[in-house]
Design an enzyme around this catalytic site. Structure first.
Site, mmCIF file in Angstrom:
data_model
loop_
_atom_site.group_PDB
_atom_site.id
_atom_site.type_symbol
_atom_site.label_atom_id
_atom_site.label_comp_id
_atom_site.label_asym_id
_atom_site.label_seq_id
_atom_site.Cartn_x
_atom_site.Cartn_y
_atom_site.Cartn_z
ATOM 1 N N ASN A 1 -46.337 121.567 55.011
ATOM 2 C CA ASN A 1 -46.526 120.336 54.533
ATOM 3 C C ASN A 1 -45.093 120.180 53.999
ATOM 4 O OD1 ASN A 1 -47.663 122.122 52.611
ATOM 5 N ND2 ASN A 1 -48.415 120.247 51.403
ATOM 6 N N GLU B 1 -51.675 129.089 45.386
ATOM 7 C CA GLU B 1 -52.091 127.633 45.166
ATOM 8 C C GLU B 1 -52.622 127.243 46.279
ATOM 9 O OE1 GLU B 1 -51.847 123.839 45.827
ATOM 10 O OE2 GLU B 1 -49.483 124.341 46.013
ATOM 11 N N CYS C 1 -50.984 118.858 48.819
ATOM 12 C CA CYS C 1 -52.038 119.526 48.382
ATOM 13 C C CYS C 1 -52.365 118.741 46.957
ATOM 14 C CB CYS C 1 -51.668 120.941 47.752
ATOM 15 S SG CYS C 1 -50.196 121.056 46.645
ATOM 16 N N GLU D 1 -47.592 128.712 38.581
ATOM 17 C CA GLU D 1 -45.937 128.649 38.902
ATOM 18 C C GLU D 1 -45.183 127.904 38.112
ATOM 19 O OE1 GLU D 1 -45.523 129.651 43.422
ATOM 20 O OE2 GLU D 1 -46.891 128.097 43.394
#
Length: 464
Positions: free
Chosen positions: A148, A245, A279, A444
Site C-alpha cells: 500500500n 505493524e 493501515c 517504530e
C-alpha cells in the site's frame, strides 16, 4: 517487451527464478516481469548479507549516518523516476506521490541519521562501580514490506536498521516491485558496500523462506494480522525478535462540539485516502446523535468528490466488493457507493458509506482495507469510548472536538497506539508508531526503532 526486474544480491542483479507478471492497477494490464526467489536464491541473499555484516557493523556510527545521507541524496536525484514507478505500481495520485511517498523516503534516511547521532547512552555509578550500556546490531534483518505504501514503508524500516549497523534482505510485495528495484539501482549508483542491502522478489513462499532462514537475526513486517501470526509461528523456535505493524479497524469519534467543516473534511481524508488502503485509515465512524444526520449527509456528499484510486489488484478489489455484499446480507443501509466503478477497466471501487449494522457484524469487526466506512450514532462520551475500544484491533483513532478537556480525557482512554485530535495522518518521525491488541507488536520511530534493531549489552566494572 515488459520491464524485467531481477533480484539484488551482493550488489549484483540476479535474474533467476520463475517469472511472474506485475500489473498496472489503473488499466489491469501487465507492465513488468519479475522473478520468484526460491529457497536457494533467498539463501544466497542471506549469505551475502551475513558476509557484509561484520564490516558494516564495525563502521563508526558517523560513517553509517553519512551513507544514509547519500541514500537520501540518491533518492532525490532519481525523484521523478521513483514517482513514475510508484504510480505505475499503485495507481496513487501524482500529488500524493510527489509530496508524501517519495519525499518521506528521503526524509526517513536523513531523520534516522540524525536520531542515531543523538541517541543517548546510559551510565550508572555506584561507589567504586561503573555500569554502562553499549548497543550492538542484531545482524541480518528480514524486511517484509506491504503494497500500500511500498517505498515509504520500505525506507521507514531500512533507515533505522542500516544506521544501527545491520545488513538487510528486503522482500517487497509481489504487487509493487518497482520502487524496490529502483532503490537497488540507487545503492549501486552511490557505491553502497555490496551485501548491505539485498532484495528478493516473490509471493508468500519467498517471504516464508526468508523469515525461516537460520541466518536471519530479526524480522520486521508491516501487513495483515494473519500474515504476522504466520511469521511469529515461523520464528518461534529460534526466538527471533520481531517488530509487527499489523491490521486496523480504526475509529473516529465526532462530538457535537466539533468544528463540523473540519471534521467532515478530515474524515473524508481518513476514510478515502489511498483508496482506503492505508493501515491508519478510518473504517468505523461514531458521531454524536445531535449532529449525526447532518454529518452523514455531508460525508456522503463529499464522498462523491474524492479521488478514486484503484485497488491494488483484481483479487483485492473482489475482496472489498465481497464486504459490500456482506453488508447487504447483514441489513446495512448504503448512503453512497456499494459497487465497482462502472466503465473502468482497472481495479476501481466506489467510495462507500454504510450505516445501520450492529457492532458484532463482520463488516464492523473485520478489516476491509478499501474506500469504505460504517457510520453509527452515539449519545455520551462513555458510550463513544466503549464503542471505539470494542474492536480486536488497536492501531489508530481520531477524535473531533473543540473541548480541550474532552480531547485529553478521551484520547487517553482509547485503546490505540496512535490518537489524533482534530487532525489525521500527521506524523513526527521521532515519536513511537505502532498498535496494540491485534494491530502489532513493538514500536517504530525515533529511538524506538533503533532499540529494536540493536541489542543492549550492559558492562559493569569495579573501579579499583
Amino acid at each position: 517487451m515488459f520491464e524485467q526486474i531481477a533480484h539484488f544480491i551482493g550488489g549484483e542483479l540476479v535474474a533467476e527464478g520463475t517469472p511472474f507478471p506485475a500489473y498496472d492497477p489503473v488499466t489491469g494490464k501487465q507492465i513488468r516481469e519479475v522473478h520468484v526467489a526460491d529457497r536457494d536464491v533467498v539463501d544466497r541473499a542471506v549469505r551475502a548479507a551475513r558476509a557484509a555484516a561484520p564490516a558494516w557493523a564495525e563502521l563508526p556510527m558517523a560513517e553509517r549516518a553519512a551513507w544514509m545521507r547519500r541514500l537520501a541524496d540518491g533518492i532525490e536525484a532519481r525523484f521523478d523516476d521513483l514517482v513514475d514507478v510508484e504510480i505505475a505500481d499503485t495507481g496513487k495520485p501524482v500529488e500524493q506521490t510527489r509530496t508524501l511517498d517519495i519525499p518521506r523516503g528521503a526524509a526517513n534516511f536523513r531523520s534516522f541519521a540524525e536520531i542515531a547521532a543523538q541517541r543517548p547512552s546510559n551510565a550508572f555509578h555506584l561507589p567504586g562501580v561503573l555500569s554502562y550500556t553499549v548497543h550492538r546490531p542484531l545482524g541480518v534483518v528480514a524486511v517484509v514490506v506491504p503494497w500500500n505504501l511500498p517505498f515509504l514503508l520500505m525506507t521507514w524500516k531500512l533507515a533505522p536498521a542500516l544506521v544501527a549497523g545491520n545488513t538487510v534482505v528486503v522482500k517487497p510485495s509481489e504487487n509493487t516491485p518497482g520502487s524496490a528495484a529502483l532503490l537497488a539501482e540507487i545503492c549501486r549508483e552511490i557505491g553502497l558496500p555490496p551485501g548491505v542491502v539485498n532484495i528478493v522478489y516473490g509471493y508468500g513462499a519467498t517471504g516464508g523462506h526468508l523469515v525461516e532462514h537460520p541466518g536471519i537475526d530479526g524480522v520486521t513486517f508491516t501487513g495483515s494480522t494473519r500474515t504476522g501470526s504466520t511469521i511469529m509461528r515461523a520464528v518461534a523456535d529460534r526466538v527471533k525478535p520481531v517488530s509487527f505493524e499489523l491490521g486496523g479497524k480504526n475509529a473516529a469519534l465526532v462530538f457535537e462540539d466539533a468544528d463540523l467543516d473540519k471534521a467532515v473534511a478530515g474524515t473524508l481524508r481518513s476514510v478515502f485516502t489511498n483508496g482506503g488502503q492505508v493501515c491508519l485509515c478510518t473504517e468505523r465512524v461514531y458521531v454524536q446523535r445531535s449532529i449525526f444526520d447532518e454529518f452523514a449527509r455531508r460525508l456522503a456528499a463529499g464522498a462523491g468528490e474524492v479521488y478514486r484510486q484503484p485497488m491494488i489488484s483484481a483479487e483485492h478489489r473482489d475482496k472489498v466488493l465481497s464486504y459490500f455484499d456482506l453488508a447487504r446480507e447483514e441489513g446495512g443501509e448504503f448512503l453512497t457507493g456499494g459497487g465497482a466503478v462502472p466503465g473502468e477497466s482497472g481495479y476501481y471501487v466506489e467510495p462507500t458509506i454504510v450505516t445501520g449494522l450492529p457492532e458484532s457484524s463482520r463488516f464492523n469487526t473485520e478489516e476491509i482495507f478499501g474506500p469504505v466506512c460504517h457510520l453509527r450514532p452515539f449519545d455520551t462520551e462513555d458510550e463513544a469510548v466503549e464503542l471505539a475500544n470494542s474492536s480486536q484491533y488497536g492501531l489508530a483513532a481520531t477524535v473531533w472536538t473543540t473541548g480541550l478537556g474532552r480531547a485529553h480525557r478521551v484520547a487517553q482512554r482509547l485503546e490505540a497506539g496512535l490518537v489524533w485530535v482534530n487532525t489525521w495522518y500527521l506524523r513526527d518521525l521521532r515519536t513511537p508508531f505502532g498498535g496494540v491488541k491485534l494491530s502489532g507488536i513493538g514500536r517504530e520511530g525515533g529511538t524506538q526503532s533503533l532499540d529494536f534493531y540493536s541489542e543492549p549489552t550492559t558492562i559493569t566494572m569495579e573501579l579499583t
